[in-house]
Scaffold this motif. Sequence first.
Motif, short mmCIF file in Angstrom:
data_model
loop_
_atom_site.label_atom_id
_atom_site.label_comp_id
_atom_site.label_asym_id
_atom_site.label_seq_id
_atom_site.Cartn_x
_atom_site.Cartn_y
_atom_site.Cartn_z
N PRO A 81 49.80 38.10 42.76
CA PRO A 81 48.56 37.67 43.41
C PRO A 81 47.34 38.39 42.83
N PRO A 82 46.22 37.69 42.65
CA PRO A 82 45.01 38.31 42.07
C PRO A 82 44.55 39.56 42.81
N GLN A 83 44.66 39.57 44.14
CA GLN A 83 44.20 40.73 44.89
C GLN A 83 45.05 41.97 44.55
N VAL A 84 46.35 41.76 44.36
CA VAL A 84 47.23 42.87 44.01
C VAL A 84 46.90 43.37 42.60
N GLU A 129 46.44 49.16 32.33
CA GLU A 129 46.27 48.35 31.13
C GLU A 129 46.94 46.98 31.29
N ALA A 130 48.15 46.96 31.84
CA ALA A 130 48.86 45.70 32.06
C ALA A 130 48.11 44.81 33.05
N ALA A 131 47.59 45.40 34.11
CA ALA A 131 46.86 44.63 35.11
C ALA A 131 45.58 44.05 34.51
N ALA A 132 44.91 44.83 33.67
CA ALA A 132 43.67 44.36 33.05
C ALA A 132 43.92 43.19 32.11
N LEU A 164 38.20 36.20 37.34
CA LEU A 164 37.07 36.31 36.41
C LEU A 164 35.98 37.22 36.98
N ALA A 165 35.74 37.13 38.27
CA ALA A 165 34.71 37.95 38.90
C ALA A 165 35.06 39.44 38.78
N THR A 166 36.34 39.74 38.92
CA THR A 166 36.78 41.15 38.78
C THR A 166 36.59 41.62 37.34
N MET A 167 36.92 40.75 36.39
CA MET A 167 36.70 41.08 34.98
C MET A 167 35.23 41.40 34.72
N ALA A 168 34.35 40.56 35.25
CA ALA A 168 32.92 40.74 35.01
C ALA A 168 32.43 42.08 35.56
N GLU A 169 33.00 42.51 36.67
CA GLU A 169 32.60 43.80 37.26
C GLU A 169 33.00 44.97 36.38
#
Length: 474
Positions: free
Chosen positions: A439-442, A456-459, A466-471
């Motif tokens: 799940p994206p939240q996890v 690193e694996a989660a990233a 996408l919003a989390t990536m942008a942050e």
Amino acid sequence: MASALASREDLSHAQAVALVSRVEESAGRLAYEHKLTAADIDPAAQPYAALALLHEGVGDPERARRLAADPVVERREQLAACSGLPFDVAETLAVDTDVRVVAELALWTAPEVAVRLAGHPHAEVRRAVAANEATPPAVLAALLTGEGLPPAERCLVCDREETPYVHDPECPRLDCDLLPGASCDGSHESTIHGIREAALRNRATPAEAVVGFAHHTSPLLRGELAVRPDLPSEVYERLAADHHPGVRADLAENPAIEDALIRMLAADRGHDVQRRLAHNPHLPLDVLTGLAATTKFGPTLLPRIAAASPVEIEELAASPHAAVRMLLAQRHDLPPEIRDALAIDPDAKVVKSIAAHPGLSEAQLRAMVDRHGVRVIARVATNPDASPALLEGLTRHEPPVRKAFREVARHRHTSAPALLACLTDRQARPIAAGHPSLPPQVIAELLTDTEWQVVEAAAANPSLALATMAELVP
């Protein structure tokens, strides 16, 4: 980042040019992928990029001529490794003042240059000539014996140390790059040994020139001889009686040895002889079945098993020895009826070997787990047809099988509940963190994990929002 970008299949030509202008080290991958042309590179400003193109056979010969006079030794050394150099460039490199450049040229150069370098005064250059498969056979024979060549005058050892000298294998000097045990008493003995080793390994060296080394005092040289496929049978017989088990083990895997020697070596209890013999593709099945009873081969598909005919497969499947059936079960192209019979084998080792076989039904896989439990669970988890429900059930098994968590975490059918269970295992956690079914939240929560591999694996997880990536990006 540059390396990852250079490997992308969708990288455009313009993007490749922009990338190499910012990170010149990316040129190697870009040149290999044919995403750069000679016109894209300024050799004066980007010499390593120009070298990368020359390695791939792209570039103006004039660039090679300029690089041959480059003051940086490492660049000339890289140039020397390029194939198809203009003759005048090779001639320039052949008389380079740094032996590293000349040795690199000797390793890759054309036959006519190799002939010249075989008599080079430095033994390290001769060693490289001996390893070059383009070196003419007569020259390789001369390098083996030294006949017809002037004695070498120098080696890397006497270049740096006062002789006699033997390099300490535990040398504490951080800047020392001499090989462990390298030695020179004035005869450059360790490098001469290296020349012979390279020539024996070189398949272009004629067989008649190497046979005498069956009596050499060095087991390393006799071992190089033992793997050659072009020797007379009497030489193989001599090596089969060698007192060093490593030589006999090298010989055992040689597909050129005859049936009589194979059977002789099958009774050899020397270290690794029987295991290596099992990897001989010409091993008779009756010999293999005999070896299986006393030798551990591990989870590997042996060449003779892979080449078994349909009739032989039936014979192997009906063997009274579980070890033989286990070897057959490593094949993933068995007829369905053979596969299904092995899936209900009474021996857990056989079932464990067949468990990853494609085509097994969920009922068959569950039956394996019910009968044999922890002994087969990790292998069942690797089955490509395992369902999400089955994989989830494997993570709840009592007692837990930690290796199974790692296999479940990387399985393409794994569901979110199974992945959450895998996150509780330290070794499976970084694998599960990269699974797209998480799940994206996890995934976002794992970006603050205390283990960098997990972060690193989660990233890199494609399901990261996408919003989390942008942050995360400044």
